[in-house]
Design a protein around this motif. Structure first.
Motif, short mmCIF file in Angstrom:
data_model
loop_
_atom_site.label_atom_id
_atom_site.label_comp_id
_atom_site.label_asym_id
_atom_site.label_seq_id
_atom_site.Cartn_x
_atom_site.Cartn_y
_atom_site.Cartn_z
N UNK A 144 -32.76 -14.73 -49.25
CA UNK A 144 -31.64 -14.42 -48.36
C UNK A 144 -30.52 -15.43 -48.49
N UNK A 145 -30.84 -16.65 -48.94
CA UNK A 145 -29.81 -17.70 -48.98
C UNK A 145 -29.00 -17.69 -50.27
N UNK A 146 -29.43 -16.91 -51.27
CA UNK A 146 -28.75 -16.94 -52.57
C UNK A 146 -27.54 -16.00 -52.57
N UNK A 147 -26.33 -16.54 -52.75
CA UNK A 147 -25.14 -15.67 -52.73
C UNK A 147 -25.06 -14.76 -53.95
N UNK A 165 -18.51 -16.65 -57.72
CA UNK A 165 -18.37 -17.04 -56.31
C UNK A 165 -18.28 -18.55 -56.10
N UNK A 223 -29.78 -6.10 -49.62
CA UNK A 223 -30.98 -6.89 -49.33
C UNK A 223 -31.79 -6.24 -48.20
N UNK A 251 -28.11 -19.63 -43.39
CA UNK A 251 -28.14 -18.91 -44.67
C UNK A 251 -26.73 -18.42 -45.00
N UNK A 282 -25.18 -17.41 -47.48
CA UNK A 282 -24.89 -16.30 -48.37
C UNK A 282 -24.68 -15.00 -47.61
N UNK A 283 -25.09 -14.97 -46.34
CA UNK A 283 -24.96 -13.74 -45.53
C UNK A 283 -23.89 -14.01 -44.46
N UNK A 340 -24.40 -13.78 -40.58
CA UNK A 340 -25.25 -14.80 -39.95
C UNK A 340 -24.56 -16.17 -39.92
N UNK A 365 -22.41 -9.51 -47.42
CA UNK A 365 -22.55 -10.18 -48.71
C UNK A 365 -21.22 -10.63 -49.27
N UNK A 366 -21.26 -11.63 -50.12
CA UNK A 366 -20.04 -12.11 -50.78
C UNK A 366 -19.41 -11.03 -51.64
N UNK A 367 -20.25 -10.22 -52.29
CA UNK A 367 -19.73 -9.19 -53.18
C UNK A 367 -18.88 -8.17 -52.45
#
Lengths: 179, 314
Positions: free
Chosen positions: A99-102, A166, B17, B170, B172-173, B176, B308-310
């Motif tokens: 979950x932490x990986x962008x 990113x 995810x 986290x 990346x999200x 959150x 998400x970043x995307x």
């Protein structure tokens, strides 16, 4: 101290997926999962459209959120080259790293542990190149030590334009794309 | 145009995810409820309400103990490499909120058990008469009971905060990745716990007090939700996209109807009438609050995984 990195020339990559097949074969990656993959990004307005083809994988970030979020220390920086690895016997499968990986570079292996690209560290330690780099038919992939100014990766990053994925995520990725 | 195609199709990763299923929202909800119950019970002990025979501080810790164990079991069910679960307790990783949480959960148990020991139920003392002396040891020392109350409040607050920090760390999200999530989960846990104790309290003073407190928590929760949206909507593009999912996107109906409407606004109105003695106290409003708290965790966990970043590029 070595700092391994991968440089991928998007001007030479044709998206043949040899790197994907080589990785799956070399690392016995289970069916339905990939440690590396091909991404095609098209952007612009007709007729000025650009296409970038990239072979993507774990970015082996210098500031890896997967390492800092891991509660057991299973995700760690390898002593050699700062490669981000997972110790399967320490991983509890909590998925915090996933979950932490962008980049969504990780997945849960059917055996339960978190899995991802290792830069084929087992080959690199023997002096070989990662499987994906060694099979690339267009020689668009380069692997080496960023700390060595004479390595291919250092020279390419000095002489060519490049970007990472990113960069705004602040992870300092170590897979570079030449443009 | 801006188009991205990928050959990656990893299970539970693509297209969005979905690695965390029902277990994590349930664990976060139960953790929040226990946190709230510890704070409430701890407050009553601090105020010396253990002198009241019907004080909820005697049975609330039993409920906390059961819910906490269920929550930890839920977390255990989520682990995909279960045989290595003991690895959590062979190390402490200062940068990992999950590591903090694992150790906080271990500290929470003895504090709840200390609360239980203040007055052991008859079926326990009948079976283990030797335990009664420990109970007496505590009741002879009101200062110690106060300290147990303080410990319950502190560890309850830490537990409630941790459930939010776990997600907000986290980065990346984007959904959150808001520093107010700990406050939202803490106040939601408090309102759920206050609703539960309000529903089951035998003591009329406590029932009234907790209904009033719950109204305060629910009102504060609305403000926190508002602040969360302000934070996200004025941040980067990915954070704005994340806020949009709840404001008007695919998660908006469930968020506004079940979390805000049924979980906060309607029970708040019902309880305002009840505390002003216009209507009687019923379990309807507390059940709504508790259900809203559970759905909030499901919405935040699921929408967070989608954010998400995307997304910002398309």
């Amino acid at each position: 101290m070595a700092r391994f990195a991968m440089v991928i020339d998007t001007k030479k990559c044709v998206g043949c997926m040899d790197c994907v097949v080589a990785c799956k074969t070399e690392n016995n990656v289970p069916e339905g999962y990939n440690r590396d993959w091909i991404t095609q990004e098209a952007f612009g307005n007709f007729p000025n459209i650009q296409l970038e083809i990239r072979s993507e994988r774990c970015n082996h970030c210098e500031n890896s959120p997967c390492v800092s979020s891991c509660p057991t220390g299973a995700s760690h920086y390898h002593d050699i080259g700062g490669v981000v690895l997972v110790n399967h016997d320490e991983c509890i499968g909590c998925k915090a790293c996933v979950a932490s990986c962008p980049y969504d570079a990780r997945f849960i292996h059917p055996d339960g542990y978190a899995d991802k690209c290792t830069f084929c560290i087992h080959r690199v330690e023997k002096g070989d190149k990662p499987a994906c780099v060694s099979v690339c038919p267009t020689n668009c992939m380069y692997f080496g030590d960023l700390e060595d100014p004479n390595s291919d990766v250092s020279k390419l990053l000095k002489s060519r334009k490049w970007h990472t994925l990113h960069p705004e995520a602040g992870t300092n990725p170590h897979v570079f794309y030449l443009t | 145009m801006h188009e991205l195609t990928t050959t990656r199709n990893n299970y539970q990763i693509d297209p969005v995810l979905t690695v965390w299923g029902w277990e994590i929202p349930v664990y976060l909800f139960l953790g929040g409820m226990v946190a709230g119950m510890m704070i409430i019970s701890g407050y009553f002990l601090f105020k010396g309400r253990q002198k009241e025979p019907t004080c909820s501080c005697f049975y609330v810790p039993w409920v906390s103990l059961i819910l906490l164990s269920l929550g930890m079991f839920s977390l255990f069910l989520d682990l995909s490499h279960k045989v290595y679960v003991w690895r959590l307790y062979t190390t402490f990783k200062i940068a990992s909120p999950m590591s903090w949480g694992a150790w906080i959960l271990i500290l929470v148990y003895p504090v709840i058990i200390a609360n239980i020991f203040i007055r052991l139920p008859k079926f326990v003392t009948d079976k283990f008469p030797g335990l009664e002396k420990y109970s007496k040891m505590l009741t002879d020392r009101p200062r110690l009971i106060q300290n147990i109350g303080v410990a319950n409040m502190i560890l309850g607050a830490l537990l409630g905060m941790y459930t939010g920090v776990l997600l907000s760390s986290l980065g990346a999200r984007p959904l959150w990745n808001t520093s107010i999530l700990w406050l939202l989960f803490l106040v939601s846990g408090l309102s759920g716990a206050a609703a539960f104790v309000h529903m089951v309290a035998k003591n009329i003073y406590e029932r009234e007090l907790l209904a009033k407190a719950d109204n305060g928590f629910l009102t504060f929760e609305i403000f926190v939700i508002g602040l969360m949206f302000i934070g996200l909507a004025t941040s980067t593009e990915v954070h704005q996209e994340a806020a949009q999912m709840l404001l008007s996107g695919s998660f908006a109906p469930v968020f506004w109807v079940f979390v805000v409407g049924i979980g906060i606004i309607i029970p708040l109105i019902i309880q305002l009438f009840a505390v002003n003695h216009k209507i009687q106290h019923t379990p309807v409003a507390p059940i709504m609050v508790i259900a809203g708290g559970l759905i909030l965790r499901f919405v935040i966990v699921n929408a967070g995984q989608v954010s998400h970043y995307l997304n910002a590029h398309f």
